[in-house]
Write a protein that holds these residues in place. Structure first.
Motif, mmCIF file in Angstrom:
data_model
loop_
_atom_site.group_PDB
_atom_site.id
_atom_site.type_symbol
_atom_site.label_atom_id
_atom_site.label_comp_id
_atom_site.label_asym_id
_atom_site.label_seq_id
_atom_site.Cartn_x
_atom_site.Cartn_y
_atom_site.Cartn_z
ATOM 1 N N GLU A 101 -5.829 0.781 -45.139
ATOM 2 C CA GLU A 101 -6.614 -0.103 -44.278
ATOM 3 C C GLU A 101 -5.930 -0.305 -42.924
ATOM 4 O OE1 GLU A 101 -7.279 -1.783 -48.521
ATOM 5 O OE2 GLU A 101 -5.630 -0.884 -47.377
ATOM 6 N N ALA A 102 -4.587 -0.422 -42.946
ATOM 7 C CA ALA A 102 -3.855 -0.606 -41.694
ATOM 8 C C ALA A 102 -3.953 0.637 -40.820
ATOM 9 C CB ALA A 102 -2.389 -0.938 -41.989
ATOM 10 N N VAL A 103 -3.863 1.817 -41.424
ATOM 11 C CA VAL A 103 -4.002 3.066 -40.671
ATOM 12 C C VAL A 103 -5.408 3.178 -40.087
ATOM 13 C CG1 VAL A 103 -4.032 5.577 -40.846
ATOM 14 C CG2 VAL A 103 -2.206 4.275 -41.949
ATOM 15 N N ALA A 104 -6.418 2.918 -40.915
ATOM 16 C CA ALA A 104 -7.804 3.023 -40.457
ATOM 17 C C ALA A 104 -8.091 2.045 -39.326
ATOM 18 C CB ALA A 104 -8.759 2.783 -41.626
ATOM 19 N N ALA A 105 -7.640 0.804 -39.487
ATOM 20 C CA ALA A 105 -7.868 -0.206 -38.455
ATOM 21 C C ALA A 105 -7.098 0.122 -37.180
ATOM 22 C CB ALA A 105 -7.455 -1.583 -38.971
ATOM 23 N N GLY A 106 -5.862 0.584 -37.333
ATOM 24 C CA GLY A 106 -5.050 0.912 -36.175
ATOM 25 C C GLY A 106 -5.618 2.048 -35.370
ATOM 26 N N ILE A 107 -6.086 3.091 -36.051
ATOM 27 C CA ILE A 107 -6.616 4.236 -35.321
ATOM 28 C C ILE A 107 -7.972 3.900 -34.703
ATOM 29 C CG2 ILE A 107 -7.872 5.449 -37.176
ATOM 30 C CD1 ILE A 107 -5.550 6.945 -34.456
ATOM 31 N N PHE A 108 -8.748 3.026 -35.359
ATOM 32 C CA PHE A 108 -10.011 2.586 -34.752
ATOM 33 C C PHE A 108 -9.727 1.877 -33.434
ATOM 34 C CE2 PHE A 108 -13.506 -0.228 -33.878
ATOM 35 C CZ PHE A 108 -14.629 0.476 -34.262
ATOM 36 N N LEU A 109 -8.741 0.976 -33.434
ATOM 37 C CA LEU A 109 -8.396 0.264 -32.206
ATOM 38 C C LEU A 109 -7.828 1.217 -31.156
ATOM 39 C CD1 LEU A 109 -6.922 -3.214 -31.768
ATOM 40 C CD2 LEU A 109 -5.770 -1.310 -30.629
ATOM 41 N N LEU B 125 -10.755 4.754 -50.920
ATOM 42 C CA LEU B 125 -11.393 3.518 -50.468
ATOM 43 C C LEU B 125 -12.726 3.819 -49.784
ATOM 44 C CD1 LEU B 125 -8.247 1.722 -49.002
ATOM 45 C CD2 LEU B 125 -9.273 1.429 -51.270
ATOM 46 N N SER B 126 -13.569 2.815 -49.719
ATOM 47 C CA SER B 126 -14.896 2.979 -49.149
ATOM 48 C C SER B 126 -14.835 3.294 -47.659
ATOM 49 C CB SER B 126 -15.708 1.699 -49.370
ATOM 50 O OG SER B 126 -16.968 1.782 -48.755
ATOM 51 N N PRO B 127 -15.695 4.201 -47.170
ATOM 52 C CA PRO B 127 -15.729 4.505 -45.738
ATOM 53 C C PRO B 127 -16.329 3.365 -44.938
ATOM 54 C CG PRO B 127 -17.558 5.585 -46.836
ATOM 55 C CD PRO B 127 -16.698 4.977 -47.921
ATOM 56 N N VAL B 128 -16.219 3.460 -43.631
ATOM 57 C CA VAL B 128 -16.820 2.468 -42.744
ATOM 58 C C VAL B 128 -18.285 2.855 -42.518
ATOM 59 C CG1 VAL B 128 -16.697 1.317 -40.509
ATOM 60 C CG2 VAL B 128 -14.600 2.151 -41.600
ATOM 61 N N VAL B 129 -19.182 2.029 -42.968
ATOM 62 C CA VAL B 129 -20.613 2.256 -42.800
ATOM 63 C C VAL B 129 -21.215 0.954 -42.281
ATOM 64 C CG1 VAL B 129 -22.787 2.912 -43.902
ATOM 65 C CG2 VAL B 129 -20.618 3.905 -44.705
ATOM 66 N N ARG C 278 -3.644 -9.075 -33.668
ATOM 67 C CA ARG C 278 -4.724 -9.922 -34.186
ATOM 68 C C ARG C 278 -5.995 -9.127 -34.440
ATOM 69 N NH1 ARG C 278 -5.281 -13.055 -30.093
ATOM 70 N NH2 ARG C 278 -7.129 -12.036 -29.252
ATOM 71 N N GLU C 279 -6.360 -8.278 -33.485
ATOM 72 C CA GLU C 279 -7.602 -7.518 -33.626
ATOM 73 C C GLU C 279 -7.487 -6.428 -34.683
ATOM 74 O OE1 GLU C 279 -10.505 -8.384 -32.416
ATOM 75 O OE2 GLU C 279 -9.390 -10.116 -31.654
ATOM 76 N N THR C 280 -6.295 -5.859 -34.836
ATOM 77 C CA THR C 280 -6.110 -4.878 -35.906
ATOM 78 C C THR C 280 -6.330 -5.547 -37.264
ATOM 79 O OG1 THR C 280 -4.513 -3.622 -34.574
ATOM 80 C CG2 THR C 280 -4.526 -3.220 -36.937
ATOM 81 N N GLY C 281 -5.795 -6.749 -37.422
ATOM 82 C CA GLY C 281 -6.025 -7.494 -38.659
ATOM 83 C C GLY C 281 -7.487 -7.837 -38.854
ATOM 84 N N ARG C 282 -8.167 -8.133 -37.765
ATOM 85 C CA ARG C 282 -9.596 -8.452 -37.840
ATOM 86 C C ARG C 282 -10.403 -7.231 -38.279
ATOM 87 N NH1 ARG C 282 -13.260 -10.274 -32.665
ATOM 88 N NH2 ARG C 282 -15.151 -10.864 -33.807
ATOM 89 N N ILE C 283 -10.032 -6.064 -37.766
ATOM 90 C CA ILE C 283 -10.711 -4.828 -38.161
ATOM 91 C C ILE C 283 -10.471 -4.548 -39.643
ATOM 92 C CG2 ILE C 283 -10.871 -2.338 -37.777
ATOM 93 C CD1 ILE C 283 -9.850 -2.926 -34.886
ATOM 94 N N GLU C 284 -9.223 -4.709 -40.075
ATOM 95 C CA GLU C 284 -8.912 -4.534 -41.498
ATOM 96 C C GLU C 284 -9.786 -5.424 -42.364
ATOM 97 O OE1 GLU C 284 -4.939 -4.212 -43.182
ATOM 98 O OE2 GLU C 284 -4.141 -4.266 -41.131
ATOM 99 N N GLN C 285 -9.907 -6.673 -41.965
ATOM 100 C CA GLN C 285 -10.704 -7.610 -42.749
ATOM 101 C C GLN C 285 -12.175 -7.211 -42.766
ATOM 102 O OE1 GLN C 285 -9.166 -10.104 -44.526
ATOM 103 N NE2 GLN C 285 -11.160 -10.092 -45.543
ATOM 104 N N PHE C 286 -12.671 -6.743 -41.645
ATOM 105 C CA PHE C 286 -14.057 -6.271 -41.607
ATOM 106 C C PHE C 286 -14.259 -5.115 -42.575
ATOM 107 C CE2 PHE C 286 -17.117 -3.132 -40.141
ATOM 108 C CZ PHE C 286 -18.280 -3.896 -40.064
ATOM 109 N N MET C 287 -13.318 -4.177 -42.585
ATOM 110 C CA MET C 287 -13.431 -3.019 -43.473
ATOM 111 C C MET C 287 -13.427 -3.436 -44.932
ATOM 112 S SD MET C 287 -11.013 -0.261 -41.469
ATOM 113 C CE MET C 287 -11.522 0.425 -39.883
ATOM 114 N N ARG C 288 -12.596 -4.410 -45.275
ATOM 115 C CA ARG C 288 -12.559 -4.893 -46.658
ATOM 116 C C ARG C 288 -13.863 -5.611 -47.021
ATOM 117 N NH1 ARG C 288 -7.099 -6.370 -45.144
ATOM 118 N NH2 ARG C 288 -5.580 -5.025 -46.189
ATOM 119 N N ASN C 289 -14.344 -6.446 -46.113
ATOM 120 C CA ASN C 289 -15.545 -7.228 -46.404
ATOM 121 C C ASN C 289 -16.804 -6.370 -46.506
ATOM 122 O OD1 ASN C 289 -13.966 -9.518 -46.343
ATOM 123 N ND2 ASN C 289 -14.581 -10.144 -44.296
ATOM 124 N N SER C 290 -16.847 -5.292 -45.737
ATOM 125 C CA SER C 290 -18.044 -4.449 -45.710
ATOM 126 C C SER C 290 -17.962 -3.261 -46.668
ATOM 127 C CB SER C 290 -18.292 -3.936 -44.289
ATOM 128 O OG SER C 290 -17.203 -3.140 -43.839
#
Length: 246
Positions: free
Chosen positions: A143-151, A181-185, A217-229
């Motif tokens: 999740e950290a890698v996915a969120a980091g590269i998205f940012l 893990l589930s992809p981002v959709v 902060r935003e990387t953590g926010r992206i991670e949380q979005f990925m988990r929630n969705s």
């Protein structure tokens, strides 16, 4: 100029020997979700979509070509996070913007060439910075890698001329799915939150020293979005890989 992706074939030159892959993406479920998003964006009371690019059948088709390409990378055990495979990053961007047909690739030939030049030659905003970051974070959680590269793709300076958000979604999905893990959709339910996150990333200037806390902060926010969705319906096990299809 990059050759067009053949949706009925594999990822082309540089393909590695295939191995058993634990998870792939369920393309039918993803297409259903994106179609639902398109229908929601077309409704008369779609206030959340007013200031965004309207969804269309063509956008859905191009995104699905991108998801199919990511599935090929996963199936063929291509390590997208090494510099030698960076041409796949370009192809994903070409897919979401230009589609798969040779005619459309020719129509966008100048844009594709400019994108490739920026991608490889920009010392501050090009692919080199992203690969170096990935090499330093190989032991981080998926999740950290996915969120980091998205940012890293969507913040300033952005990696591509256009299509950063869509391409980042696909590359983040690769990082997640290869770890089961589930992809981002993006669905109609979480569309507004997704764009709030993406718009915040776009306004982050990584060259400024005072942006460090904002980036964390935003990387953590992206991670949380990925988990929630996250939705397990978007995954299929290797034994069911044929159902993922192209």
């Amino acid at each position: 100029m990059s050759s067009a992706y053949n949706p009925n074939g594999a990822t082309g030159a540089g393909k590695q020997t295939a191995r058993s892959v634990r998870f792939l993406m369920n393309l039918q479920e993803i297409e259903n979700a994106l179609t639902g998003l398109r229908l929601a964006s077309a409704s008369n009371d779609a206030e959340d979509f007013e200031d965004k690019e309207p969804m269309s059948d063509d956008i859905v088709r191009r995104m699905m070509s991108g998801y199919a390409y990511v599935n090929d990378l996963l199936r063929d055990d291509v390590d997208l996070f090494t510099y030698g495979n960076s041409h796949h990053w370009l192809e994903l961007n070409h897919l979401v913007l230009c589609g798969t047909t040779p005619e459309r690739r020719e129509q966008f030939r100048n844009h594709i060439e400019l994108t490739e030049k920026r991608f490889y030659d920009d010392s501050k905003g090009g692919i080199g910075e992203r690969i170096e970051w990935l090499q330093r974070h190989r032991t981080s959680t998926p999740e950290a890698v996915a969120a980091g590269i998205f940012l890293l793709i969507t913040s300033s300076p952005q990696l591509y001329i256009e299509g950063n958000r869509r391409t980042a979604t696909l590359i983040a999905s690769y990082a997640l799915v290869r770890q089961g893990l589930s992809p981002v959709v993006v669905t109609a339910k979480d569309y507004k939150e997704f764009f709030e996150v993406a718009d915040t990333c776009k306004n982050i200037d990584r060259s400024r020293w005072d942006q460090t806390l904002t980036i964390r902060r935003e990387t953590g926010r992206i991670e949380q979005f990925m988990r929630n969705s996250a939705d397990p319906a978007y995954l299929v096990q290797t034994a069911d890989a044929d159902s993922a299809g192209h």
